[in-house]
Design a protein around this motif. Structure first.
Motif, PDB file in Angstrom:
ATOM      1  N   PRO A 198       0.734  -0.962   0.013  1.00  0.00           N
ATOM      2  CA  PRO A 198      -0.014   0.065  -0.015  1.00  0.00           C
ATOM      3  C   PRO A 198       0.527   1.395   0.041  1.00  0.00           C
ATOM      4  CG  PRO A 198      -0.642  -1.527   2.269  1.00  0.00           C
ATOM      5  CD  PRO A 198       1.281  -2.038   1.335  1.00  0.00           C
ATOM      6  N   GLU A 199       0.197   2.017  -0.113  1.00  0.00           N
ATOM      7  CA  GLU A 199       0.935   3.622  -0.636  1.00  0.00           C
ATOM      8  C   GLU A 199       1.643   3.724   0.540  1.00  0.00           C
ATOM      9  OE1 GLU A 199      -0.605   7.173  -1.585  1.00  0.00           O
ATOM     10  OE2 GLU A 199      -1.443   6.042  -3.824  1.00  0.00           O
ATOM     11  N   CYS A 200       2.811   4.716   1.201  1.00  0.00           N
ATOM     12  CA  CYS A 200       3.313   5.375   2.499  1.00  0.00           C
ATOM     13  C   CYS A 200       2.470   6.391   3.042  1.00  0.00           C
ATOM     14  CB  CYS A 200       4.478   5.366   2.347  1.00  0.00           C
ATOM     15  SG  CYS A 200       5.691   4.011   2.309  1.00  0.00           S
ATOM     16  N   ILE A 229       7.343   4.575   6.444  1.00  0.00           N
ATOM     17  CA  ILE A 229       6.272   4.658   7.659  1.00  0.00           C
ATOM     18  C   ILE A 229       4.320   4.034   7.082  1.00  0.00           C
ATOM     19  CG2 ILE A 229       4.736   5.927   9.664  1.00  0.00           C
ATOM     20  CD1 ILE A 229       7.283   7.962   9.389  1.00  0.00           C
ATOM     21  N   TYR A 230       4.465   2.589   7.550  1.00  0.00           N
ATOM     22  CA  TYR A 230       3.137   2.545   7.140  1.00  0.00           C
ATOM     23  C   TYR A 230       1.714   2.290   9.091  1.00  0.00           C
ATOM     24  CZ  TYR A 230       4.935   0.818   2.913  1.00  0.00           C
ATOM     25  OH  TYR A 230       5.765   0.818   1.762  1.00  0.00           O
ATOM     26  N   HIS A 231       0.929   2.452   8.679  1.00  0.00           N
ATOM     27  CA  HIS A 231      -0.129   2.379   9.491  1.00  0.00           C
ATOM     28  C   HIS A 231      -0.601   0.555   9.982  1.00  0.00           C
ATOM     29  CE1 HIS A 231      -1.394   6.094  10.572  1.00  0.00           C
ATOM     30  NE2 HIS A 231      -1.692   6.174   8.611  1.00  0.00           N
ATOM     31  N   HIS A 232      -0.192   0.605  11.012  1.00  0.00           N
ATOM     32  CA  HIS A 232      -0.549  -1.505  10.973  1.00  0.00           C
ATOM     33  C   HIS A 232      -1.522  -1.893  10.749  1.00  0.00           C
ATOM     34  CE1 HIS A 232      -1.470  -4.937  14.039  1.00  0.00           C
ATOM     35  NE2 HIS A 232      -0.100  -4.855  13.672  1.00  0.00           N
ATOM     36  N   LEU A 292      22.564  -4.220   4.506  1.00  0.00           N
ATOM     37  CA  LEU A 292      22.347  -3.031   5.623  1.00  0.00           C
ATOM     38  C   LEU A 292      21.395  -3.259   5.159  1.00  0.00           C
ATOM     39  CD1 LEU A 292      22.971  -0.478   7.750  1.00  0.00           C
ATOM     40  CD2 LEU A 292      23.287   0.562   5.485  1.00  0.00           C
ATOM     41  N   PHE A 293      20.046  -3.218   6.590  1.00  0.00           N
ATOM     42  CA  PHE A 293      18.804  -3.609   6.422  1.00  0.00           C
ATOM     43  C   PHE A 293      18.329  -1.975   7.598  1.00  0.00           C
ATOM     44  CE2 PHE A 293      20.030  -7.980   4.911  1.00  0.00           C
ATOM     45  CZ  PHE A 293      18.651  -7.911   4.865  1.00  0.00           C
ATOM     46  N   ASP A 294      17.622  -0.985   6.004  1.00  0.00           N
ATOM     47  CA  ASP A 294      16.844  -0.295   7.736  1.00  0.00           C
ATOM     48  C   ASP A 294      15.236  -0.474   7.851  1.00  0.00           C
ATOM     49  OD1 ASP A 294      18.980   1.243   7.359  1.00  0.00           O
ATOM     50  OD2 ASP A 294      17.638   2.646   6.221  1.00  0.00           O
ATOM     51  N   PRO A 295      14.847  -0.304   9.496  1.00  0.00           N
ATOM     52  CA  PRO A 295      13.178  -0.616   9.529  1.00  0.00           C
ATOM     53  C   PRO A 295      12.166  -0.060   8.931  1.00  0.00           C
ATOM     54  CG  PRO A 295      13.787  -0.222  10.856  1.00  0.00           C
ATOM     55  CD  PRO A 295      15.349  -0.464  10.138  1.00  0.00           C
ATOM     56  N   VAL A 296      10.952  -0.821   8.264  1.00  0.00           N
ATOM     57  CA  VAL A 296      10.082   0.355   7.921  1.00  0.00           C
ATOM     58  C   VAL A 296       9.349   0.286   9.608  1.00  0.00           C
ATOM     59  CG1 VAL A 296       8.009  -0.256   7.072  1.00  0.00           C
ATOM     60  CG2 VAL A 296       9.211  -0.993   5.816  1.00  0.00           C
ATOM     61  N   LEU A 297       9.055   1.541   9.406  1.00  0.00           N
ATOM     62  CA  LEU A 297       7.851   1.449  11.363  1.00  0.00           C
ATOM     63  C   LEU A 297       6.806   2.065  10.269  1.00  0.00           C
ATOM     64  CD1 LEU A 297      10.257   5.634  11.197  1.00  0.00           C
ATOM     65  CD2 LEU A 297      11.174   2.926  11.885  1.00  0.00           C
ATOM     66  N   ILE A 298       6.139   1.542  11.977  1.00  0.00           N
ATOM     67  CA  ILE A 298       4.657   0.724  11.413  1.00  0.00           C
ATOM     68  C   ILE A 298       4.344   1.968  13.123  1.00  0.00           C
ATOM     69  CG2 ILE A 298       3.195  -0.786  12.521  1.00  0.00           C
ATOM     70  CD1 ILE A 298       4.618  -1.039  10.487  1.00  0.00           C
ATOM     71  N   LYS A 299       3.332   3.175  12.087  1.00  0.00           N
ATOM     72  CA  LYS A 299       2.566   3.766  13.410  1.00  0.00           C
ATOM     73  C   LYS A 299       0.983   2.968  13.660  1.00  0.00           C
ATOM     74  CE  LYS A 299       1.529   7.796  11.963  1.00  0.00           C
ATOM     75  NZ  LYS A 299       2.378   8.424  12.863  1.00  0.00           N
TER      76      LYS A 299
END
Length: 299
Positions: A198-200, A229-232, A292-299
C-alpha cells in the motif's frame, strides 16, 4: 528514529573553535569533531540531529555565516537515519540499502532493453519499462550473493537455493544474460516481486540538501526520502517476503520501484552467515560484505 545531518568541509586548524562557535550561535550544538589533516587544511565533519529545534532555516543561515565569515563555500551534506532496538524488533519489513559496504555490490548494465518515456519535463526524470532480461558480466559477482543493477536486485544461484529451501515467497525469478568472459561466469537471477505494498503514510520524512537547488515540483528529484512508514492495519494481512513499494524511487535519471523484504528474509540472511547483525551505517560491525537493512516504521 533520529535524523542526523553530517557536514564535511576543509578549514584551517586554527579556525576550529571559531567555526564551532558559529554552529552554536545558530542553535546547533556540536562538539569538536576529529580533524583529519591534509596539507595546510584539515577535514571537519560535524554531525548534528535534525528535529523541531534545528530547522532548514537555521541550517541555511549557518551556511551563509560560514561563507561570509570564513569563505567556506563547498560544504558536503549527508543524512543518517538511526533506529531504536524497538523499531528493529517491531518492523515486519525492511529496506535493503546495501549488500556490502563496497562499490563492488553495484554492477554495470551491459545492454538490458528498456522502453523510455519522460516522467517530468522540468527535471527530465525518465520512466523505464524493462523489455528483456538484465544483461551483466556475471563473473563480477564472484562470491557475492546479491548485487544491485540499475535499481534491480540480482541473486546468485546459491542465494536462490537458500530462499527456496527456507520457503521464502512473493517473487519470480528471471535468469540474467551473461555478457563477458566465459571463464568464471555463473547463473544469476533477477528477483521480481509479485506484490505491491500500500502507499506509505504521509508522515514519512522528506528531506533535501540545503546546499543544492530546492526539490523539483514533481516531488521526486532532489528529495531524500526518509524510512518507509505504514499504518499497522495496512500491513496486518500481508503475506510473503518480497514486495515492490507503491512509490517510485530514482537514481537521479530513471525511476524504479524499490524492493522491500520481510523480517523473515533478513533473519535468514543473518542465520546462515551471509551477513552479520548490522544496525545502521555507523554500526561497528558493518564490514565490506555485510547487508544493511533499514526497518519500516509502524504507526
Amino acid at each position: 528514529m533520529k535524523v542526523e545531518l553530517e557536514n564535511l568541509f576543509s578549514i584551517d586548524e586554527t579556525s576550529q573553535d571559531q567555526v564551532i562557535n558559529v554552529y552554536n550561535r545558530h542553535g546547533i550544538a556540536i562538539g569538536a569533531p576529529e580533524l583529519r589533516k591534509r596539507n595546510l587544511k584539515t577535514k571537519f565533519n560535524p554531525i548534528f540531529t535534525l528535529n523541531e529545534d534545528v530547522t532548514y532555516e537555521q541550517v541555511t543561515a549557518l551556511y551563509e555565516s560560514l561563507e561570509r565569515e570564513f569563505g567556506i563555500v563547498s560544504i558536503g551534506e549527508r543524512f543518517y537515519f538511526e533506529f531504536s532496538d524497538l523499531e528493529y524488533e517491531r518492523a515486519p519489513l525492511f529496506t535493503l540499502n546495501s549488500t556490502g559496504n563496497s562499490p563492488e555490490m553495484f554492477l554495470e548494465d551491459k545492454g538490458t532493453l528498456f522502453s523510455l518515456s519522460t516522467h517530468c519535463k522540468c527535471c527530465r526524470l525518465m520512466d523505464k519499462e524493462q523489455l528483456s532480461p538484465i544483461v551483466i558480466d556475471t563473473t563480477q559477482m564472484k562470491d557475492r550473493h546479491l548485487v544491485h543493477v540499475n535499481g534491480y536486485w540480482v541473486a546468485s544461484e546459491e542465494l536462490v537455493s537458500l530462499m527456496k529451501r527456507e520457503k521464502l515467497e512473493g517473487y519470480e525469478l528471471l535468469e540474467v544474460i551473461h555478457q563477458g568472459p566465459k571463464e568464471g561466469k555463473q547463473p544469476a537471477y533477477q528477483i521480481i516481486p509479485i506484490q505491491m505494498l500500500p502507499e506509505c503514510s504521509k508522515d514519512r520524512v522528506k528531506l533535501y540538501f540545503a546546499t543544492e537547488q530546492p526539490p523539483c515540483s514533481c516531488g521526486l528529484n532532489g528529495v531524500i526520502n526518509g524510512p518507509d512508514i505504514y499504518h499497522h492495519e495496512d500491513l496486518e494481512n500481508l503475506k510473503g517476503d518480497v514486495f515492490y513499494s507503491a512509490e517510485c524511487s530514482h537514481d537521479g535519471r530513471y525511476l524504479y520501484r524499490k524492493t522491500l523484504f520481510s523480517k523473515r528474509f533478513r533473519e535468514t540472511i543473518i542465520k546462515y552467515g551471509i551477513s552479520r547483525e548490522v544496525r545502521g551505517e555507523k554500526d561497528a560491525n558493518f564490514g565490506p560484505k555485510d547487508w544493511l537493512f533499514d526497518p519500516v516504521l509502524i504507526k
